[in-house]
Design an enzyme around this catalytic site. Structure first.
Site: not given
Length: 350
Positions: A117, A135, A34
DNA sequence: AAGCCGGGGAT
DNA sequence: ATCCCAGGCTT
């Protein structure tokens, strides 16, 4: 399970990409992927992920790495604060949580480089906690699904989209649902000219019905581009050393390395560069030869355009005078171990 | 709330 | 060559 959740899950089952961090979605794998994928496409980040996992198979090892090595591994990926925060986060998890990511959204957001996020992604994908990710892909999917014209860059927009994402979330399978939303945005609901005819959500999509797909999402954010002239000095000494510069200000490429730099507001001729005080303090009256002047490199970043040239300076005797400000001599053969911006890498491999 | 921080792909 | 993409931190 709502119809939309089921449709999405089925589509994901048939269309998802096989990605290394999906094979074994441990918190470490999810977190690393991520961070790499923030502002980065899968195609670009994939090789970096594999290299990081190969070099640092576990968080404990990464926590012991040097920032220089982490930045070197990150070289070329951009937004280098992500790499600096990556290391700090690893150290933080090691020290505060005994090397294990906390299964708690609030605690996750307290980690370096982990915002709303990324915390939602780790919480849902690694721990199956019911937090909806928002996102860029999710903004686009939701803006079209509900035909929303609120700007995604406004505070009101962020709130509205977060609420809708939370409403849509499949709370029994949050990890799968979140990944499906993002995958749909990445593969099907693409920014430009999506092929809506084959979209699994076309019957429920308001923007499709209203023919506003290409106008969603609305983004009012505008940025202005600064133009900067970088006149680099590549010194060469008799014993094959050169001067490097560790960038340290709150500017682009922080903690990466480049050459001594004379920045100017406008284009400078070679003669003009050689007259600058900033140049003369290196030579201090010693004789030198400008061996080579590179072509002009135009390096475009999102928010600025760098127009760069490299002057290769040969000193006939002795060393250039360097005093403080993060300048140091290094053998040319050691250059490869320093993390450098793409621009410098391009010059060196030219 | 607004500005800053890279680099690459699609057109 | 031009447009587009975008999460987190800092101010």
């Amino acid at each position: 399970m709502t119809g939309l959740q089921e449709t999405l899950a089925n589509w994901f089952g048939e269309n998802k990409r096989e990605l290394p961090w999906r094979t074994s979605p441990t918190p470490y794998h999810v977190w690393l992927s991520e961070i790499i994928l923030q502002q980065t496409r899968v195609s670009q980040g994939l090789e970096y992920y594999n290299r990081f996992i190969e070099r640092w198979p576990e968080l404990q090892r990464l926590a012991q790495a040097s920032e220089k090595e982490v930045l070197k591994m990150w070289q070329g990926l951009g937004y280098y604060s992500r790499a600096r925060n990556l290391l700090q986060c690893a150290q933080q998890v090691q020290q505060q949580y005994g090397g294990l990511f906390p299964a708690d959204y609030k605690k996750l957001t307290g980690l370096k480089g982990v915002g709303p996020y990324t915390a939602a992604a780790i919480a849902s994908i690694a721990f199956d906690l019911p937090h909806a990710v928002v996102d860029g892909n999710v903004y686009r999917v939701i803006a079209r699904l509900f035909d929303i014209d609120t700007s995604i860059s406004s505070t009101a927009g962020k709130k509205q989209f977060a609420q809708l994402a939370d409403m849509l979330l499949d709370r029994d399978h949050p990890g799968l649902h979140n990944q499906a939303m993002m995958e749909l945005g990445a593969l099907q609901c693409v920014p430009k000219n999506p092929d809506c005819a084959v979209c699994p959500l076309k019957t429920q999509c308001l923007a499709f019905a209203h023919e506003t797909v290409n106008e969603r999402p609305v983004n009012t954010k505008k940025l202005q581009i600064r133009v900067r002239y970088f006149n680099y000095l590549v010194f060469k000494t008799d014993n094959s050393q050169t001067v490097l510069h560790k960038r340290n200000n709150n500017d682009i490429w922080k903690n990466l390395y480049d050459f001594p730099l004379i920045e100017s507001e406008t284009h400078l001729s070679v003669d003009e560069i050689l007259k600058q005080d900033a140049f003369l303090k290196f030579t201090r009256g010693k004789s030198f030869i400008v061996e080579h002047v590179s072509r002009t490199f135009t390096h475009k970043l999102t928010h600025q355009t760098i127009i760069a040239r490299f002057l290769q300076i040969k000193l006939s005797d002795g060393m250039p005078c360097i005093e403080g400000n993060n300048l140091f001599l290094t053998p040319e053969k050691d250059m490869a171990s320093y993390p450098v911006p793409r621009l410098i890498d391009l010059y060196l491999n030219n």
